[in-house]
Design a protein around this motif. Structure first.
Motif, PDB file in Angstrom:
ATOM      1  N   PRO A  90       3.092   8.802 -10.287  1.00 30.25           N
ATOM      2  CA  PRO A  90       4.451   8.388  -9.921  1.00 30.25           C
ATOM      3  C   PRO A  90       4.533   7.576  -8.625  1.00 30.25           C
ATOM      4  O   PRO A  90       5.620   7.243  -8.178  1.00 30.25           O
ATOM      5  N   HIS A  91       3.385   7.276  -8.011  1.00 31.71           N
ATOM      6  CA  HIS A  91       3.396   6.553  -6.734  1.00 31.71           C
ATOM      7  C   HIS A  91       2.559   5.282  -6.793  1.00 31.71           C
ATOM      8  O   HIS A  91       1.585   5.197  -7.529  1.00 31.71           O
ATOM      9  N   THR A  92       2.957   4.325  -5.980  1.00 31.77           N
ATOM     10  CA  THR A  92       2.196   3.093  -5.806  1.00 31.77           C
ATOM     11  C   THR A  92       1.763   3.020  -4.354  1.00 31.77           C
ATOM     12  O   THR A  92       2.580   3.213  -3.456  1.00 31.77           O
ATOM     13  N   ARG A  93       0.459   2.768  -4.146  1.00 32.57           N
ATOM     14  CA  ARG A  93      -0.046   2.576  -2.785  1.00 32.57           C
ATOM     15  C   ARG A  93      -0.105   1.085  -2.515  1.00 32.57           C
ATOM     16  O   ARG A  93      -0.775   0.340  -3.212  1.00 32.57           O
ATOM     17  N   HIS A  94       0.629   0.641  -1.520  1.00 27.90           N
ATOM     18  CA  HIS A  94       0.634  -0.749  -1.093  1.00 27.90           C
ATOM     19  C   HIS A  94      -0.236  -0.841   0.147  1.00 27.90           C
ATOM     20  O   HIS A  94      -0.169   0.026   1.021  1.00 27.90           O
ATOM     21  N   SER A  95      -1.053  -1.877   0.237  1.00 26.30           N
ATOM     22  CA  SER A  95      -1.930  -2.047   1.390  1.00 26.30           C
ATOM     23  C   SER A  95      -1.926  -3.493   1.845  1.00 26.30           C
ATOM     24  O   SER A  95      -1.837  -4.412   1.035  1.00 26.30           O
ATOM     25  N   VAL A  96      -2.031  -3.675   3.147  1.00 24.53           N
ATOM     26  CA  VAL A  96      -2.238  -4.993   3.746  1.00 24.53           C
ATOM     27  C   VAL A  96      -3.429  -4.877   4.696  1.00 24.53           C
ATOM     28  O   VAL A  96      -3.738  -3.798   5.181  1.00 24.53           O
ATOM     29  N   ARG A  97      -4.114  -6.009   4.901  1.00 23.92           N
ATOM     30  CA  ARG A  97      -5.238  -6.048   5.845  1.00 23.92           C
ATOM     31  C   ARG A  97      -4.746  -6.621   7.159  1.00 23.92           C
ATOM     32  O   ARG A  97      -4.202  -7.724   7.192  1.00 23.92           O
ATOM     33  N   SER A 125      -7.145  -1.513   6.762  1.00 26.03           N
ATOM     34  CA  SER A 125      -6.100  -1.385   5.737  1.00 26.03           C
ATOM     35  C   SER A 125      -4.939  -0.586   6.307  1.00 26.03           C
ATOM     36  O   SER A 125      -5.133   0.513   6.815  1.00 26.03           O
ATOM     37  N   VAL A 126      -3.762  -1.149   6.229  1.00 25.58           N
ATOM     38  CA  VAL A 126      -2.542  -0.431   6.587  1.00 25.58           C
ATOM     39  C   VAL A 126      -1.799  -0.215   5.277  1.00 25.58           C
ATOM     40  O   VAL A 126      -1.475  -1.167   4.572  1.00 25.58           O
ATOM     41  N   SER A 127      -1.569   1.056   4.926  1.00 25.60           N
ATOM     42  CA  SER A 127      -1.019   1.399   3.610  1.00 25.60           C
ATOM     43  C   SER A 127       0.264   2.200   3.738  1.00 25.60           C
ATOM     44  O   SER A 127       0.510   2.850   4.747  1.00 25.60           O
ATOM     45  N   TRP A 128       1.065   2.151   2.673  1.00 22.80           N
ATOM     46  CA  TRP A 128       2.252   2.982   2.543  1.00 22.80           C
ATOM     47  C   TRP A 128       2.460   3.236   1.067  1.00 22.80           C
ATOM     48  O   TRP A 128       1.918   2.554   0.210  1.00 22.80           O
ATOM     49  N   PHE A 129       3.234   4.259   0.752  1.00 23.41           N
ATOM     50  CA  PHE A 129       3.458   4.648  -0.633  1.00 23.41           C
ATOM     51  C   PHE A 129       4.913   4.460  -1.008  1.00 23.41           C
ATOM     52  O   PHE A 129       5.815   4.609  -0.183  1.00 23.41           O
ATOM     53  N   SER A 130       5.117   4.133  -2.283  1.00 21.59           N
ATOM     54  CA  SER A 130       6.471   4.067  -2.840  1.00 21.59           C
ATOM     55  C   SER A 130       6.442   4.722  -4.208  1.00 21.59           C
ATOM     56  O   SER A 130       5.389   4.835  -4.838  1.00 21.59           O
ATOM     57  N   ARG A 131       7.606   5.163  -4.643  1.00 20.22           N
ATOM     58  CA  ARG A 131       7.707   5.761  -5.979  1.00 20.22           C
ATOM     59  C   ARG A 131       7.784   4.645  -7.013  1.00 20.22           C
ATOM     60  O   ARG A 131       8.377   3.598  -6.781  1.00 20.22           O
ATOM     61  N   VAL A 132       7.204   4.897  -8.180  1.00 18.01           N
ATOM     62  CA  VAL A 132       7.271   3.936  -9.280  1.00 18.01           C
ATOM     63  C   VAL A 132       8.683   4.007  -9.849  1.00 18.01           C
ATOM     64  O   VAL A 132       9.224   5.073 -10.098  1.00 18.01           O
ATOM     65  N   LYS A 133       9.262   2.833 -10.051  1.00 17.41           N
ATOM     66  CA  LYS A 133      10.626   2.758 -10.579  1.00 17.41           C
ATOM     67  C   LYS A 133      10.572   2.776 -12.094  1.00 17.41           C
ATOM     68  O   LYS A 133       9.754   2.127 -12.721  1.00 17.41           O
ATOM     69  N   GLU A 134      11.489   3.524 -12.681  1.00 20.67           N
ATOM     70  CA  GLU A 134      11.610   3.579 -14.136  1.00 20.67           C
ATOM     71  C   GLU A 134      12.266   2.298 -14.627  1.00 20.67           C
ATOM     72  O   GLU A 134      13.206   1.797 -14.015  1.00 20.67           O
ATOM     73  N   GLN A 135      11.760   1.767 -15.736  1.00 20.32           N
ATOM     74  CA  GLN A 135      12.360   0.569 -16.316  1.00 20.32           C
ATOM     75  C   GLN A 135      13.587   0.958 -17.125  1.00 20.32           C
ATOM     76  O   GLN A 135      13.629   1.994 -17.786  1.00 20.32           O
TER      77      GLN A 135
END
Length: 105
Positions: free
Chosen positions: A81-88, A93-103
């Motif tokens: 249910p989560h997406t890990r977003h990362s940037v360099r 790596s600097v990361s944060w999490f968000s919930r997956v959105k239902e379509q």
């Protein structure tokens, strides 16, 4: 006829305090951590071995304003249910999490 010999990749040596590249990497990791905190970002976790700093998703505006010129790449990976977003940033790596959105159906 030439023979093809496949050689497995050499395992990466374990991180050692005596390794010549450990102290510069640790200094860079600590400096980015300090800079993120000084900018007001809420740091949730630190992983030195993966060179990963996890921040709160609420601090994205801080990251974009303060570190936008240092971002070199972006990736996202969904797991459950989560997406890990990362940037360099500065080779970390600097990361944060968000919930997956239902379509919508």
């Amino acid at each position: 006829m030439a023979h093809l010999h496949l050689v497995p990749p050499q395992p990466k040596p374990p991180l050692s305090l005596l390794a010549h590249d450990f102290q510069p990497m640790l200094a860079a990791f600590n400096q980015l951590t300090r800079d993120l905190r000084n900018a007001g970002a809420n740091i949730l976790s630190l992983n030195l071995l993966d060179k990963r700093i996890v921040i709160s998703g609420d601090d994205l505006d801080i990251i974009s304003r303060r570190f936008g010129h240092e971002i070199r790449s972006q990736s996202s990976k969904t797991h459950g249910p989560h997406t890990r977003h990362s940037v360099r940033i500065r080779d970390m790596s600097v990361s944060w999490f968000s919930r997956v959105k239902e379509q919508d159906k």
